[in-house]
Write a protein that holds these residues in place. Structure first.
Motif, mmCIF file in Angstrom:
data_model
loop_
_atom_site.group_PDB
_atom_site.id
_atom_site.type_symbol
_atom_site.label_atom_id
_atom_site.label_comp_id
_atom_site.label_asym_id
_atom_site.label_seq_id
_atom_site.Cartn_x
_atom_site.Cartn_y
_atom_site.Cartn_z
ATOM 1 N N SER A 149 51.161 50.818 10.949
ATOM 2 C CA SER A 149 49.762 50.882 10.510
ATOM 3 C C SER A 149 49.296 52.335 10.455
ATOM 4 N N PRO A 150 48.408 52.668 9.528
ATOM 5 C CA PRO A 150 47.937 54.045 9.400
ATOM 6 C C PRO A 150 47.293 54.565 10.685
ATOM 7 N N LEU A 151 47.893 55.593 11.245
ATOM 8 C CA LEU A 151 47.399 56.216 12.465
ATOM 9 C C LEU A 151 47.460 57.738 12.378
ATOM 10 N N LEU A 152 48.328 58.251 11.491
ATOM 11 C CA LEU A 152 48.531 59.692 11.351
ATOM 12 C C LEU A 152 47.595 60.274 10.301
ATOM 13 N N VAL A 153 46.954 61.367 10.666
ATOM 14 C CA VAL A 153 46.096 62.073 9.729
ATOM 15 C C VAL A 153 46.922 63.185 9.077
ATOM 16 N N GLY A 259 52.152 53.221 3.549
ATOM 17 C CA GLY A 259 51.022 54.125 3.687
ATOM 18 C C GLY A 259 49.718 53.426 4.003
ATOM 19 N N PRO A 260 48.653 53.779 3.275
ATOM 20 C CA PRO A 260 47.332 53.219 3.570
ATOM 21 C C PRO A 260 47.190 51.750 3.193
ATOM 22 N N ASN A 261 48.221 51.174 2.527
ATOM 23 C CA ASN A 261 48.171 49.752 2.160
ATOM 24 C C ASN A 261 48.501 48.831 3.330
#
Length: 709
Positions: A149-153, A259-261
């Motif tokens: 899941s997206p966690l990295l900026v 990615g963000p999906n």
């Protein structure tokens, strides 16, 4: 317990606990066992963020159907060549998918020198190193990757876009030595931030940013993880690039989400559809002497002069190896007490493997059979069966079927009347109150009579208070509040008990646990049910700590000198709710005294030091009790609306831990009741089930029958 106050849990106990917990929510047993293998490996290797810490997440994913229970379902190979394969995980537990995939890669590597298996339709797969080690154990190099899941900026951004996207490479060396790299492409794993928050500790620099995109040391201010390397100035763009590399091997290559999906972390409303990649390489297909060179390189690194003499140079996998050795020495895995508190109380009631599932109606009829066999009034026996079955379905096992032997003993010894031709009698009454003599019949039969009388008076005058003498143990106090709730009323119940509480500034037990219960109805079948002792804990919990060889928490008990003790063997008495005088224990002492006033003093029953221990079965204990019913319709309109609003406000406030939502009294018991319905009965330990049937055999009645969980 370690010198640091950590609790030691044997690996086999953790393994069986994980399996029981997962089977309790309907998980395929083989998949549950694979998950248990992984969780045990994670914690024995010191990766606590991905071990027991994650169990609630796996349980929730099955319960919400965002992960398949896996019954009759396995991963499928969609296409393959001699060295590659594309696998559909079919949304079963990630470790079960991962084990299947790395095993396929291993088989291909043995044939073609390398095997690469990319996966879609998977879920969180735990520590990546576990898969590399499976290949390493067969003399191969093993690699594993997953998107998350997206966690990295990303560098220069403030919005999470990629996952922690871990990388693993495990390689064998000589003499059972090895190299095991297992790293996130973020500066740290999210689980480590969660652990910092649970431990109440700040984060090191370079771990995370806040909602403004600024670096933060406060775990509660976390809004996104920085890539490995931290900021752009400290080469964080390289960690960002590595995360992107993993995304290509996993999400892009497999056709999974990427990615963000990908759904947000711990979103239990959407299927994850994670992508993963597993690679196995056979060193025999390349230059000979791989393990010799591997050992030479590791030995060279380990023997470098350290910058600090007390911290020798290590290679990837060495810290984990040290932790594995520690676990062997301790005889189990050491856990921070907060981890035990977080995981076990929440999940243990759900674990039903090795338990006996008995339908509620069968428990009820069994209790009646036992009591009727020794001549007990059938209606009184039914009241006891109602109370004990209610206790067990609500998860209060200390006051359910496990108590049947005590009631039988008391009845056989004539310490409690069999009730034949005997009922409670009203000694005096007016429109709103009554004094009742229980005539020493079964406590629940007396309590049911008294609460019914209190409700009748409340219907006429708005409130009814019934004081009782000549009673005995009456089961869980909450049962009586529930009776009032069923009639749209507020119900309260109190009882005195034999001395266990040490009054503030004293060394002597003078009052009982003296419980307080209040039940109140809300809209749509919701309700509030407080049921609590006025001592800091129940005596049974002290006894359990002693059996487990564990210390007591602070504020529970005193020793013979009146000093607070953490040694169960030194127990001399229970502290009141609040503990010591300095921490407000005098308030719990006051509450216990309040109950004594409403019960023993008001009714004219035994009180304080005069109350006997009903468990001895040596004679009538003459307990005092108090039952109050209040009709809300006699007061401001809209009671249940306001009750619902208050309940929703409490449940809806932001919790300190998002995994542990705010509850109201009665919620844990409600959860347990729903779980019993799902199971088709009450889950009993083998000990409780066997003891009950030993009593049945002795009394010559039909035993309990059950299915094992």
């Amino acid at each position: 317990m370690t010198s640091n106050g950590e609790s030691i849990v044997p690996e086999k106990d953790l393994h069986s606990f994980v399996v029981r917990s997962m089977e309790a929510v309907g998980t395929n047993s083989e998949h549950a066992s694979v998950l248990a293998d992984l969780i045990v490996a994670a914690d024995t290797r010191g990766h606590y963020s991905h071990g027991l810490n994650r169990l609630d997440m796996y349980v929730n994913s099955i319960e919400t159907n965002t992960t398949s229970h896996g019954k009759g379902i396995e991963p499928q190979i969609l296409k393959e060549t001699v060295a590659t394969a594309l696998v559909e995980g079919n949304n079963i537990l990630g470790p079960a998918v991962g084990k299947f995939a790395i095993d396929v890669a291993i088989q291909k590597a043995k044939t073609a020198g390398i095997g690469l298996v990319t996966v879609k339709g998977s879920n969180h797969f735990g520590i990546a190193g576990w898969y590399g080690m499976r290949a390493m154990e067969q003399g191969l190099i093993g690699m594993a990757f997953t998107n998350t899941s997206p966690l990295l900026v990303p560098t220069r951004a403030k919005k999470v876009t990629l996952g922690t996207n871990p990388i693993c490479l495990a390689a064998p060396a000589k003499n059972d030595d090895n190299f095991v790299l297992d790293m996130a492409t973020t500066s740290v794993a999210l689980g480590k931030i969660e652990l910092q928050e649970r431990k109440g500790e700040s984060m090191p620099n370079g771990w995370a940013i806040d909602k403004e995109g600024k670096e933060t040391n406060d775990p509660s201010a976390y809004a996104g993880l920085l890539p490995l390397g931290g900021s752009q100035e400290s080469s964080g763009y390289k960690g960002y690039g590595l995360a992107m590399m993993v995304e290509i091997l996993c999400g892009i290559l497999s056709g999974a989400k990427f990615g963000p999906n990908i759904r947000t972390w711990k979103d239990f409303e959407k299927v994850a559809n994670l992508g993963q990649c597993f690679i196995a390489i056979d060193p025999n297909a390349f230059a000979e002497g791989f393990t010799d060179r591997m050992s030479e390189l590791m030995d060279f690194c380990r023997h470098l002069e350290p910058a600090e003499s007390e911290h020798p140079v290590m290679v990837a996998g060495d810290p984990e190896r040290v932790h594995v050795d520690l676990c062997k020495k301790l005889g189990g895995i050491p856990y921070h007490q907060n981890q035990i508190t977080f995981a076990f109380p929440t999940l243990r009631p759900m674990a039903t493997a090795d338990k006996y599932i008995v339908p509620e109606e069968d428990v009820h009829s069994f209790i009646i059979r036992c009591l009727e066999a020794i001549g007990t009034n059938s209606e009184h026996a039914r009241a006891l069966a109602d109370a004990l079955t209610c206790a067990d379905t609500r998860g209060i096992y200390s006051h359910g079927l496990s108590r049947i032997g005590l009631y039988v003993k008391c009845l056989q010894n004539k310490a409690i009347s069999d009730g034949q031709g005997v009922e409670p009698t009203i000694v005096k009454e007016n429109v709103s109150t009554a004094l009742v003599d229980g005539n020493n019949i079964l406590g629940p039969a007396i309590g049911k009579f008294a609460m019914k009388l209190a409700m009748e008076k409340a219907k006429n005058s708005g409130i009814g208070l019934v004081s009782v003498r000549g009673s005995s143990h009456f089961g869980i106090a909450g049962w009586y509040g529930l009776q009032a709730i069923q009639n749209g009323m507020i119900g309260m119940a109190f009882t005195n008990t034999y001395p266990m509480l040490v009054s503030t500034r004293s060394k002597e037990m003078v009052l009982g646990t003296n419980p307080i219960s209040l039940g109140a109805p809300a809209n749509n079948g919701d309700n509030f049910v407080l049921d609590m002792a006025t001592t800091a804990t129940a005596l049974g919990k002290v006894e359990l700590k002693g059996k487990q060889g564990q210390q007591l928490p602070g504020g529970w008990a005193i020793d013979k000198d009146g000093k607070e003790t953490r040694d169960p063997k030194a127990f001399q008495g229970l502290l009141p709710l609040g503990g010591s005088e300095e921490s407000g224990g005098y308030k719990g002492y006051g509450l216990s005294m309040m109950v004594e006033v409403l019960c023993g003093i008001l009714s004219g029953s035994a009180f304080g030091l005069n109350t006997g221990n009903w468990k001895k079965g040596e004679g009538a204990v003459n307990y005092g009790q108090c039952f109050i019913a209040i009709d809300p319709s006699s007061f401001a309109d809209g009671f249940t609306d306001r009750m619902t609003e208050l309940i929703d406000q409490c449940r809806g406030i932001e919790s300190m831990d998002p995994d542990s939502p705010v509850l109201i009294p009665g919620d844990p018991e409600r959860r347990n009741s729903k779980h019993c319905k799902k199971l088709g009965g009450v889950p009993y330990t083998p000990e409780t089930f066997t003891n009950a049937n030993d009593i049945a055999k002795r009394l010559g009645v039909e035993p309990l029958k059950a299915k094992t969980g």
